[in-house]
Design a protein around this motif. Structure first.
Motif, PDB file in Angstrom:
ATOM      1  N   ALA A 165      94.925  58.382  50.625  1.00  0.00           N
ATOM      2  CA  ALA A 165      93.834  57.659  51.282  1.00  0.00           C
ATOM      3  C   ALA A 165      94.245  56.247  51.684  1.00  0.00           C
ATOM      4  O   ALA A 165      93.797  55.733  52.717  1.00  0.00           O
ATOM      5  CB  ALA A 165      92.611  57.611  50.363  1.00  0.00           C
ATOM      6  N   GLN A 166      95.109  55.620  50.881  1.00  0.00           N
ATOM      7  CA  GLN A 166      95.487  54.240  51.154  1.00  0.00           C
ATOM      8  C   GLN A 166      96.838  54.125  51.865  1.00  0.00           C
ATOM      9  O   GLN A 166      97.383  53.030  52.001  1.00  0.00           O
ATOM     10  CB  GLN A 166      95.504  53.445  49.854  1.00  0.00           C
ATOM     11  CG  GLN A 166      94.137  53.440  49.176  1.00  0.00           C
ATOM     12  CD  GLN A 166      93.993  52.369  48.117  1.00  0.00           C
ATOM     13  OE1 GLN A 166      94.496  51.254  48.272  1.00  0.00           O
ATOM     14  NE2 GLN A 166      93.316  52.689  47.036  1.00  0.00           N
ATOM     15  N   GLY A 167      97.392  55.248  52.300  1.00  0.00           N
ATOM     16  CA  GLY A 167      98.568  55.204  53.159  1.00  0.00           C
ATOM     17  C   GLY A 167      99.909  55.207  52.459  1.00  0.00           C
ATOM     18  O   GLY A 167     100.946  55.143  53.127  1.00  0.00           O
ATOM     19  N   PHE A 168      99.933  55.326  51.127  1.00  0.00           N
ATOM     20  CA  PHE A 168     101.207  55.312  50.412  1.00  0.00           C
ATOM     21  C   PHE A 168     101.832  56.711  50.316  1.00  0.00           C
ATOM     22  O   PHE A 168     102.960  56.848  49.854  1.00  0.00           O
ATOM     23  CB  PHE A 168     101.019  54.730  49.011  1.00  0.00           C
ATOM     24  CG  PHE A 168     100.704  53.269  49.009  1.00  0.00           C
ATOM     25  CD1 PHE A 168     101.719  52.318  49.097  1.00  0.00           C
ATOM     26  CD2 PHE A 168      99.398  52.816  48.941  1.00  0.00           C
ATOM     27  CE1 PHE A 168     101.428  50.965  49.096  1.00  0.00           C
ATOM     28  CE2 PHE A 168      99.104  51.466  48.948  1.00  0.00           C
ATOM     29  CZ  PHE A 168     100.120  50.525  49.030  1.00  0.00           C
ATOM     30  N   ALA A 169     101.105  57.745  50.702  1.00  0.00           N
ATOM     31  CA  ALA A 169     101.622  59.107  50.741  1.00  0.00           C
ATOM     32  C   ALA A 169     100.962  59.813  51.916  1.00  0.00           C
ATOM     33  O   ALA A 169      99.988  59.321  52.495  1.00  0.00           O
ATOM     34  CB  ALA A 169     101.350  59.848  49.431  1.00  0.00           C
ATOM     35  N   ASP A 170     101.512  60.982  52.275  1.00  0.00           N
ATOM     36  CA  ASP A 170     101.060  61.650  53.497  1.00  0.00           C
ATOM     37  C   ASP A 170     100.307  62.948  53.268  1.00  0.00           C
ATOM     38  O   ASP A 170      99.441  63.310  54.050  1.00  0.00           O
ATOM     39  CB  ASP A 170     102.271  61.944  54.398  1.00  0.00           C
ATOM     40  CG  ASP A 170     103.028  60.690  54.768  1.00  0.00           C
ATOM     41  OD1 ASP A 170     102.432  59.813  55.424  1.00  0.00           O
ATOM     42  OD2 ASP A 170     104.213  60.563  54.398  1.00  0.00           O
ATOM     43  N   ARG A 171     100.660  63.671  52.193  1.00  0.00           N
ATOM     44  CA  ARG A 171     100.113  65.021  52.055  1.00  0.00           C
ATOM     45  C   ARG A 171      99.948  65.400  50.600  1.00  0.00           C
ATOM     46  O   ARG A 171     100.775  65.034  49.752  1.00  0.00           O
ATOM     47  CB  ARG A 171     101.044  66.007  52.770  1.00  0.00           C
ATOM     48  CG  ARG A 171     100.628  67.462  52.711  1.00  0.00           C
ATOM     49  CD  ARG A 171     101.311  68.298  53.807  1.00  0.00           C
ATOM     50  NE  ARG A 171     102.740  68.234  53.761  1.00  0.00           N
ATOM     51  CZ  ARG A 171     103.516  69.147  53.159  1.00  0.00           C
ATOM     52  NH1 ARG A 171     102.946  70.161  52.511  1.00  0.00           N
ATOM     53  NH2 ARG A 171     104.826  69.046  53.193  1.00  0.00           N
ATOM     54  N   LEU A 172      98.877  66.148  50.297  1.00  0.00           N
ATOM     55  CA  LEU A 172      98.628  66.671  48.967  1.00  0.00           C
ATOM     56  C   LEU A 172      99.037  68.136  48.889  1.00  0.00           C
ATOM     57  O   LEU A 172      98.919  68.875  49.873  1.00  0.00           O
ATOM     58  CB  LEU A 172      97.145  66.565  48.600  1.00  0.00           C
ATOM     59  CG  LEU A 172      96.531  65.172  48.486  1.00  0.00           C
ATOM     60  CD1 LEU A 172      95.051  65.289  48.168  1.00  0.00           C
ATOM     61  CD2 LEU A 172      97.234  64.369  47.423  1.00  0.00           C
ATOM     62  N   ILE A 173      99.518  68.558  47.697  1.00  0.00           N
ATOM     63  CA  ILE A 173      99.782  69.963  47.441  1.00  0.00           C
ATOM     64  C   ILE A 173      99.137  70.335  46.104  1.00  0.00           C
ATOM     65  O   ILE A 173      98.552  69.478  45.426  1.00  0.00           O
ATOM     66  CB  ILE A 173     101.293  70.286  47.428  1.00  0.00           C
ATOM     67  CG1 ILE A 173     102.014  69.451  46.361  1.00  0.00           C
ATOM     68  CG2 ILE A 173     101.896  70.071  48.796  1.00  0.00           C
ATOM     69  CD1 ILE A 173     103.480  69.831  46.196  1.00  0.00           C
ATOM     70  N   GLU A 174      99.255  71.581  45.711  1.00  0.00           N
ATOM     71  CA  GLU A 174      98.637  72.056  44.482  1.00  0.00           C
ATOM     72  C   GLU A 174      99.212  71.322  43.268  1.00  0.00           C
ATOM     73  O   GLU A 174     100.369  70.898  43.260  1.00  0.00           O
ATOM     74  CB  GLU A 174      98.872  73.560  44.321  1.00  0.00           C
ATOM     75  CG  GLU A 174      98.136  74.407  45.354  1.00  0.00           C
ATOM     76  CD  GLU A 174      96.629  74.278  45.220  1.00  0.00           C
ATOM     77  OE1 GLU A 174      96.143  74.291  44.066  1.00  0.00           O
ATOM     78  OE2 GLU A 174      95.943  74.145  46.252  1.00  0.00           O
ATOM     79  N   PRO A 175      98.421  71.166  42.201  1.00  0.00           N
ATOM     80  CA  PRO A 175      98.899  70.478  40.995  1.00  0.00           C
ATOM     81  C   PRO A 175     100.079  71.213  40.366  1.00  0.00           C
ATOM     82  O   PRO A 175     100.233  72.427  40.514  1.00  0.00           O
ATOM     83  CB  PRO A 175      97.686  70.496  40.062  1.00  0.00           C
ATOM     84  CG  PRO A 175      96.514  70.741  40.953  1.00  0.00           C
ATOM     85  CD  PRO A 175      97.012  71.578  42.078  1.00  0.00           C
ATOM     86  N   VAL A 176     100.922  70.461  39.664  1.00  0.00           N
ATOM     87  CA  VAL A 176     102.027  71.025  38.896  1.00  0.00           C
ATOM     88  C   VAL A 176     101.928  70.508  37.466  1.00  0.00           C
ATOM     89  O   VAL A 176     101.230  69.539  37.190  1.00  0.00           O
ATOM     90  CB  VAL A 176     103.408  70.645  39.487  1.00  0.00           C
ATOM     91  CG1 VAL A 176     103.558  71.188  40.888  1.00  0.00           C
ATOM     92  CG2 VAL A 176     103.600  69.129  39.468  1.00  0.00           C
ATOM     93  N   ARG A 177     102.648  71.176  36.545  1.00  0.00           N
ATOM     94  CA  ARG A 177     102.675  70.687  35.176  1.00  0.00           C
ATOM     95  C   ARG A 177     103.605  69.489  35.108  1.00  0.00           C
ATOM     96  O   ARG A 177     104.759  69.553  35.521  1.00  0.00           O
ATOM     97  CB  ARG A 177     103.173  71.767  34.205  1.00  0.00           C
ATOM     98  CG  ARG A 177     103.066  71.351  32.755  1.00  0.00           C
ATOM     99  CD  ARG A 177     103.547  72.470  31.840  1.00  0.00           C
ATOM    100  NE  ARG A 177     104.940  72.793  32.085  1.00  0.00           N
ATOM    101  CZ  ARG A 177     105.958  72.083  31.601  1.00  0.00           C
ATOM    102  NH1 ARG A 177     105.726  70.989  30.903  1.00  0.00           N
ATOM    103  NH2 ARG A 177     107.192  72.439  31.852  1.00  0.00           N
TER     104      ARG A 177
END
Length: 335
Positions: A165-177
């Motif tokens: 949301a604040q521009g420090f990353a581009d894309r979300l993926i599924e959670p990992v352990r």
């Protein structure tokens, strides 16, 4: 001495994994840069991060090298990209975070022992070093340098949603352990949910890379066991499962906490003595704290010049307490 990174050539590119403290125990970025530079020009790079940070100087060198790389660079934050590791992440053309991953930015810090001039010089160096990450974070997020500087001063943690949301990353993926072999509790604002998550021991069927850290793919599955026979031998040994003669089973969390505490004490002693480069050797030799103190005092005594009576020079009077006694008292209190 174990590396904190691994670079593997794949069929369609290269995977770079940084799964430990950057530059820890005297291992610099020199080897990393050499291996990265040996990749064919234009090779796509997947950079996987799960690191608490480390040497800001090494991180700046790695960030710049990744920026110079002719091929596309995709950064996957597999768990934590904190401190200097988050600045390395900013070199990615795309930054991907699982929903339960974290990114943290803060001001660079350092230790110095010496005169007031030495300390002022360190403060000036830290101010200069801060300029690089401020520029990198601002360029990626679109925020002003002043806004980024305020976030760094506050040691700001972003979960994956906030980072996007604040521009420090581009894309979300599924959670990992999430798993880590470093102490995330050292940071003053680390989210409690993260401290609890990384405090859980890795599952028995997980394997590690050459640095002793867990390397996972997007689904959390471990990749590329380099020695299947060795892994099989490890799983066949029941020693860890067998209770000691007392009948009480070993506590992995207590063993891990003790090892981390010992390592941090060794590093602190070496830094106090102005000999941080010696920490790696002590840890490799599994030296006790008493042995570390003795070796550091001996090194200090050898480095301190003697003042000949026929050539008087300004310095402490003969009634002053020797430096060795002061260091010994400091170490005794700290240890």
């Amino acid at each position: 001495m174990a590396n904190w990174y691994a670079i593997r050539v794949r069929g369609t590119g290269a995977e770079v994994a940084i799964y430990d403290e950057i530059g820890a125990y005297g291992v610099s970025a020199k080897g990393f840069l050499a291996e990265l530079g040996a990749l064919p020009e234009g090779t796509p790079v997947d950079l996987r991060l799960n690191s608490p940070g480390g040497s800001v100087f090494d991180a700046v060198a790695i960030h710049n090298a990744l920026k110079r790389h002719a091929g596309p660079v995709t950064v996957w934050i597999d768990g934590i990209a904190a401190s200097a590791a988050s600045y390395i992440a900013m070199a990615g053309d795309e930054i991907v975070m699982p929903e339960n991953a974290f990114l943290m930015i803060h001001n660079p810090s350092g230790l110095v022992m010496g005169t007031a001039e030495d300390m002022r010089a360190m403060a000036e160096a830290l101010d200069k070093v801060k300029g690089s990450p401020v520029s990198g974070y601002a360029a990626k997020s679109g925020r002003t340098p002043e806004e980024v500087s305020a976030l760094m001063a506050a040691e700001t943690w972003f979960d994956a949603g906030d980072a996007v949301a604040q521009g420090f990353a581009d894309r979300l993926i599924e959670p990992v352990r999430i798993a880590a072999n470093f102490d995330i509790g050292r940071f003053r604002n680390a989210p409690p949910v993260l401290v609890e998550a990384v405090g859980v021991e890795p599952a028995p069927d997980n394997e590690t890379d050459g640095a002793g850290t867990e390397v996972t793919d997007e689904t959390g599955q471990v990749e590329d066991a380099e020695d299947e026979q060795a892994a099989a031998a490890d799983t066949a040994q029941p020693l860890a499962e067998t209770p000691p003669p007392s009948g009480a089973p070993p506590d992995p969390a207590a063993i891990r906490a003790e090892a981390i505490g010992h390592a941090r004490a060794v590093v602190d002693l070496c830094r106090l003595a102005g000999q941080p480069q010696m920490a790696g050797r002590f840890l490799e030799e599994d030296a006790s704290l008493d042995e570390v103190r003795t070796a550091l005092l001996a090194a200090k005594a050898e480095a301190e010049p003697e003042i000949a009576p026929h050539h008087p020079q300004p310095g402490r009077s003969s009634a002053a307490r020797p430096w060795g006694e002061i260091v010994a008292r400091t170490f005794k209190l700290k240890g």
